[in-house]
Design a protein around this motif. Structure first.
Motif, PDB file in Angstrom:
ATOM      1  N   LYS A 382       1.085  -1.197   0.013  1.00 40.00           N
ATOM      2  CA  LYS A 382       0.176   0.046  -0.132  1.00 40.00           C
ATOM      3  C   LYS A 382       0.850   1.398  -0.059  1.00 40.00           C
ATOM      4  O   LYS A 382       1.768   1.316   0.749  1.00 40.00           O
ATOM      5  N   ILE A 383       0.606   2.205  -0.881  1.00 40.43           N
ATOM      6  CA  ILE A 383       1.322   3.526  -1.074  1.00 40.43           C
ATOM      7  C   ILE A 383       0.167   4.448  -0.992  1.00 40.43           C
ATOM      8  O   ILE A 383      -0.736   4.480  -1.813  1.00 40.43           O
ATOM      9  N   PHE A 384       0.245   5.374  -0.117  1.00 31.78           N
ATOM     10  CA  PHE A 384      -0.806   6.390   0.288  1.00 31.78           C
ATOM     11  C   PHE A 384      -2.494   5.677   0.221  1.00 31.78           C
ATOM     12  O   PHE A 384      -3.100   6.152  -0.551  1.00 31.78           O
ATOM     13  N   SER A 385      -2.531   4.669   1.013  1.00 32.63           N
ATOM     14  CA  SER A 385      -3.816   4.164   1.106  1.00 32.63           C
ATOM     15  C   SER A 385      -4.252   3.176  -0.401  1.00 32.63           C
ATOM     16  O   SER A 385      -5.263   2.852  -0.074  1.00 32.63           O
ATOM     17  N   GLU A 386      -3.446   3.176  -1.013  1.00 35.96           N
ATOM     18  CA  GLU A 386      -3.663   2.496  -2.518  1.00 35.96           C
ATOM     19  C   GLU A 386      -2.968   1.254  -2.522  1.00 35.96           C
ATOM     20  O   GLU A 386      -1.981   1.493  -2.333  1.00 35.96           O
ATOM     21  N   GLU A 387      -3.529   0.287  -3.167  1.00 35.79           N
ATOM     22  CA  GLU A 387      -2.716  -1.084  -3.346  1.00 35.79           C
ATOM     23  C   GLU A 387      -1.958  -0.931  -4.690  1.00 35.79           C
ATOM     24  O   GLU A 387      -2.545  -0.732  -5.684  1.00 35.79           O
ATOM     25  N   PHE A 388      -0.798  -1.514  -4.604  1.00 33.63           N
ATOM     26  CA  PHE A 388       0.183  -1.620  -5.798  1.00 33.63           C
ATOM     27  C   PHE A 388       0.845  -2.961  -6.075  1.00 33.63           C
ATOM     28  O   PHE A 388       0.860  -3.555  -4.733  1.00 33.63           O
ATOM     29  N   THR A 389       0.995  -3.453  -6.853  1.00 32.77           N
ATOM     30  CA  THR A 389       1.337  -4.716  -7.360  1.00 32.77           C
ATOM     31  C   THR A 389       2.853  -4.628  -7.557  1.00 32.77           C
ATOM     32  O   THR A 389       3.148  -3.821  -8.703  1.00 32.77           O
ATOM     33  N   LEU A 390       3.782  -5.166  -6.849  1.00 35.15           N
ATOM     34  CA  LEU A 390       5.099  -4.992  -7.012  1.00 35.15           C
ATOM     35  C   LEU A 390       5.720  -6.077  -8.290  1.00 35.15           C
ATOM     36  O   LEU A 390       5.535  -7.208  -8.017  1.00 35.15           O
ATOM     37  N   ARG A 391       6.057  -5.483  -9.417  1.00 40.17           N
ATOM     38  CA  ARG A 391       6.186  -6.346 -10.577  1.00 40.17           C
ATOM     39  C   ARG A 391       8.026  -5.839 -10.836  1.00 40.17           C
ATOM     40  O   ARG A 391       8.744  -6.720 -11.358  1.00 40.17           O
ATOM     41  N   SER A 392       8.472  -4.746 -10.284  1.00 38.67           N
ATOM     42  CA  SER A 392       9.822  -4.498 -10.576  1.00 38.67           C
ATOM     43  C   SER A 392      10.999  -5.246  -9.856  1.00 38.67           C
ATOM     44  O   SER A 392      10.254  -6.033  -9.039  1.00 38.67           O
ATOM     45  N   ASP A 393      11.999  -5.243 -10.357  1.00 37.94           N
ATOM     46  CA  ASP A 393      13.009  -6.193  -9.720  1.00 37.94           C
ATOM     47  C   ASP A 393      13.486  -5.480  -8.282  1.00 37.94           C
ATOM     48  O   ASP A 393      13.430  -4.266  -8.121  1.00 37.94           O
ATOM     49  N   VAL A 394      14.000  -6.097  -7.392  1.00 37.26           N
ATOM     50  CA  VAL A 394      14.246  -5.572  -6.205  1.00 37.26           C
ATOM     51  C   VAL A 394      15.555  -6.136  -5.733  1.00 37.26           C
ATOM     52  O   VAL A 394      15.564  -7.467  -5.723  1.00 37.26           O
ATOM     53  N   TYR A 395      16.628  -5.537  -5.604  1.00 34.78           N
ATOM     54  CA  TYR A 395      17.895  -6.007  -4.874  1.00 34.78           C
ATOM     55  C   TYR A 395      18.375  -5.127  -3.736  1.00 34.78           C
ATOM     56  O   TYR A 395      17.937  -4.199  -3.448  1.00 34.78           O
ATOM     57  N   SER A 396      18.743  -5.992  -2.792  1.00 36.26           N
ATOM     58  CA  SER A 396      19.178  -5.506  -1.511  1.00 36.26           C
ATOM     59  C   SER A 396      20.698  -5.571  -1.555  1.00 36.26           C
ATOM     60  O   SER A 396      21.389  -6.431  -1.650  1.00 36.26           O
TER      61      SER A 396
END
Ligand SMILES: [Zn+2]
Length: 458
Positions: A382-396
């Protein structure tokens, strides 16, 4: 000399200790407690002593968990000097104002809700004006110069290697030495110098954030960063880097600068989108006395790793919005570091749903933060109370950590050979593990004080 531990006692926030010597009352750090709202609110608003009774405050560095309650201390009657290194003071000037602004905005938002429910409205912990009052008390000293508090007590600032201006504080009284590490950095962090080895002391108060963990080699950061940039560029996407304004942003820029200089990454635009980060970066430029050898060589060559082709600092909100319209791959570095507030939220909202983009996590993400959820790859956020689907790559990447790890901490203890050790600034599990480790290495007199605990020192 007597010490009472009031904050960062078996936890990592709210650093605060009271030293009493002769008739002087010296506050060592004045940090904000962070964490569960109601608990920290109470701890931050009420000091466990009368602020009017304090003669002097000494700060190890500018991070808010070490300095952030100063405006409140001054508001409640503190009249003395707040003493730190010159670079710390310049950072504080920005950070305390910014913190005042955040407190004002927080309460404004909260009061809107309370008003609807006809409940009593809240006052901010402090305002920008309160922060400005606190700034008038600041007094800067150079590293290694001696500050005389009384005839029998003096101290000096040694390098802590944690962030720009960070210091360890070495007290000397009647031939005895007491060292407070502040937040201790690591060897070979970019830009700033390595922590000083103060030699033998009698008493050591040491941080223990990573008392039971080791970090990967800092030198790998550039290679990792290179690979993430190349992969993102190949997808023609954006690289979004949530980043703390002080330290992390400049370290990432420094690595990008080096990679660019050696032509090892594709040319793409780099945006630092945070007014605070832009201003903090200017402070970095003004303090060559804090640079390590590599940074000093660049400085002497009149090279500036914070100003190069294709690097843009964004301060205006309108320009920030324009970044949503980018047609070419770009790197966007923005705050807040844990993705809890600020412009990074807008960039995440516009970029995480598209798999051509990448999010690069460069710091510790506390539990329950948006940053942590993204780092863990949770698909619906959730970002600003709106739901989003995470599709991007994520690296830590954890290489950028600015804290000493278990081995660094142990080496520091071995270098200082104290008779008595106090562990502060660590979660209980990290402290206990480190305490056991110390015992195995022959250091048997280790204390883990709780809040309110006092000890006679020297
Ligand atoms: Zn710190």
């Amino acid at each position: 000399m007597k010490i009472t531990f009031y904050g960062a006692a078996r936890t990592v926030t709210g650093s605060m200790m009271l030293l009493e010597h002769d008739s002087k009352r010296i506050l060592l750090e004045c940090g904000l407690f962070q964490g569960r709202r109601s608990e920290s609110e109470e701890l931050n608003r009420k000091f466990p002593f009368d602020p009017k009774s304090i003669d002097m405050v000494i700060l190890s560095h500018a991070h808010i968990d070490h300095s952030g309650n100063l405006p409140n201390l001054v508001k409640q009657g503190f009249e003395g000097d707040i003493v730190a290194t010159h670079a710390t003071l310049d950072l504080l000037d920005l950070m305390l104002r910014d913190s005042g602004h955040i407190h004002e905005k927080d309460v404004e938002y909260l009061n809107k809700k309370l008003k609807k429910k006809h409940e009593p409205l809240k006052e901010p912990l402090y305002t920008v004006k309160d922060a400005e009052h606190a700034l008038r008390h600041l007094k800067g000293y150079s590293y290694y110069s001696t500050v005389q508090v009384t005839d029998s007590l003096q101290f000096s600032f040694l390098e802590a290697g944690h962030i720009l201006g960070s210091s360890q504080i070495l007290f000397e009284s009647n031939g005895k030495k007491l060292l407070f590490t502040g937040d201790l950095g690591r060897q070979h962090l970019p830009i700033i110098r390595n922590p000083d080895n103060p030699g033998k002391v009698d008493i050591l108060i040491t941080e223990s954030t990573y008392g039971d963990r080791t970090h990967r080699n800092i030198k790998m950061s550039q290679e990792e960063l290179k690979s993430v940039i190349e992969k993102t560029y190949a997808k023609r996407g954006n690289l979004i880097v949530p980043s703390f304004s002080v330290g992390r942003t400049q370290e990432v820029l420094f690595d990008i600068y080096n990679l660019r200089r050696e032509n090892r990454i594709p040319k793409m635009k780099i945006f630092v989108d945070s007014p605070l980060s832009s201003n903090v970066t200017k402070v970095f430029k003004n303090h060559p006395e804090c640079y390590d050898k590599e940074m000093m060589e660049l400085f002497n060559l009149k090279e500036n790793p914070f100003e190069f082709e294709d690097l843009y600092y964004i301060t205006e909100a309108e320009d920030s919005k324009q970044l949503n319209m980018l047609k070419e791959p770009a790197i966007i570095i923005s705050s807040s570091g844990m993705c809890e507030a600020g412009r990074i939220l807008h960039h995440l909202k516009h970029n995480i749903t598209d798999k051509k983009n990448t999010v690069l996590i460069t710091g510790f993400m506390a539990s329950d933060t948006l940053g942590r959820k993204i780092a863990e790859g949770i698909k619906k956020v959730k970002i600003f109370s709106e739901e989003f689907t995470l599709r991007s790559d994520v690296y830590s990447m954890t290489e950028y950590s600015a804290h000493a790890d278990r081995n660094d901490l142990l080496n520091h203890v071995k270098n200082t050979m104290p008779e008595k050790i106090f562990l502060v600034h660590g979660e209980q599990s990290q402290m206990e593990a480190f305490s056991k480790n110390l015992e195995m290495n022959g250091f048997k007199s280790t204390n883990m004080p709780v809040r309110g605990e006092s000890h006679e020192l020297i």
